[in-house]
Design a protein around this motif. Sequence first.
Motif, mmCIF file in Angstrom:
data_model
loop_
_atom_site.group_PDB
_atom_site.id
_atom_site.type_symbol
_atom_site.label_atom_id
_atom_site.label_comp_id
_atom_site.label_asym_id
_atom_site.label_seq_id
_atom_site.Cartn_x
_atom_site.Cartn_y
_atom_site.Cartn_z
ATOM 1 N N PHE A 69 -27.666 65.443 50.039
ATOM 2 C CA PHE A 69 -27.636 64.021 49.608
ATOM 3 C C PHE A 69 -26.236 63.239 49.278
ATOM 4 O O PHE A 69 -26.190 62.307 50.111
ATOM 5 N N ILE A 79 -29.808 71.029 49.096
ATOM 6 C CA ILE A 79 -30.205 69.755 48.752
ATOM 7 C C ILE A 79 -28.990 69.008 48.046
ATOM 8 O O ILE A 79 -28.703 67.974 48.297
ATOM 9 N N TYR A 130 -40.279 65.443 48.937
ATOM 10 C CA TYR A 130 -39.070 64.861 48.242
ATOM 11 C C TYR A 130 -37.904 65.617 48.593
ATOM 12 O O TYR A 130 -38.037 66.962 48.758
ATOM 13 N N TRP A 131 -36.988 65.214 48.359
ATOM 14 C CA TRP A 131 -35.592 65.776 48.700
ATOM 15 C C TRP A 131 -35.398 66.515 50.049
ATOM 16 O O TRP A 131 -34.832 67.457 50.203
ATOM 17 N N VAL A 183 -26.595 65.051 45.614
ATOM 18 C CA VAL A 183 -27.598 64.996 44.322
ATOM 19 C C VAL A 183 -26.581 65.518 43.132
ATOM 20 O O VAL A 183 -25.948 66.288 43.147
#
Length: 235
Positions: free
Chosen positions: A129, A125, A175-176, A131
Amino acid sequence: MTTATLDVSARNTASFWEALAWARGGEVVRRPGFAATSWSGLSRIVVLRPELSPDDRAELERLLAAAEGAVRVQDVYRTLDLSDLGYESRSLPLMVRDPAPLPTPSVEITRVATAADLAVAERVIIEGFPVPERPGLLLPGPLLERPDVDVLIAWRDGEAAGACFVVDDGVAGLYWMTTSPAHRSRGVGRALMYAVLDRPAPVVLTASKAGRPLYESLGFRTVGDAAWWGDEPVA
């Protein structure tokens, strides 16, 4: 679009942030009109009603004034205006898909069950992204104790190629959802979605521009545009 659909989405998003705050030892505030969470200088607020009472509005403003670090407020009803407090908003499509038959995923999909699995999903993740989190903080170990949390990993050629986070509180919120850069355009995202959608509950999500065509091809429909107020990119 119905208010009931928006209510379901708002509650699920609140559950998502509350699960993360709980796992990170953060704070959770539940009011009739909104849910607020905070940890490590990050604040997330989800509006739960089309109109806030004067007391809820006052408490919301107090929390925003006291917040340290990045702030994000999600309002699926688009009735909240925070421009007078110096915030700006963007809109992202809110989508939902009802249960329906699906093909078998083309790559292996596993559900996270151990701390080692969780670390793998977290790495994917963060890469996908990206993140802005340090390893060990995005997906803390206590999440494994929550029955409403489901973290999936997609495997391709023996490597972790994609991951996503699901909160199932009667409706599944996605999500994500992301694919590692080295494995993009190889069907990994679609395979993950087949696994997420293989449940008897509707699935809701807030789509990015890049992800929207995939979701539409899987039968998702747009039910509204969520307003995101804050001072950082939406992940």
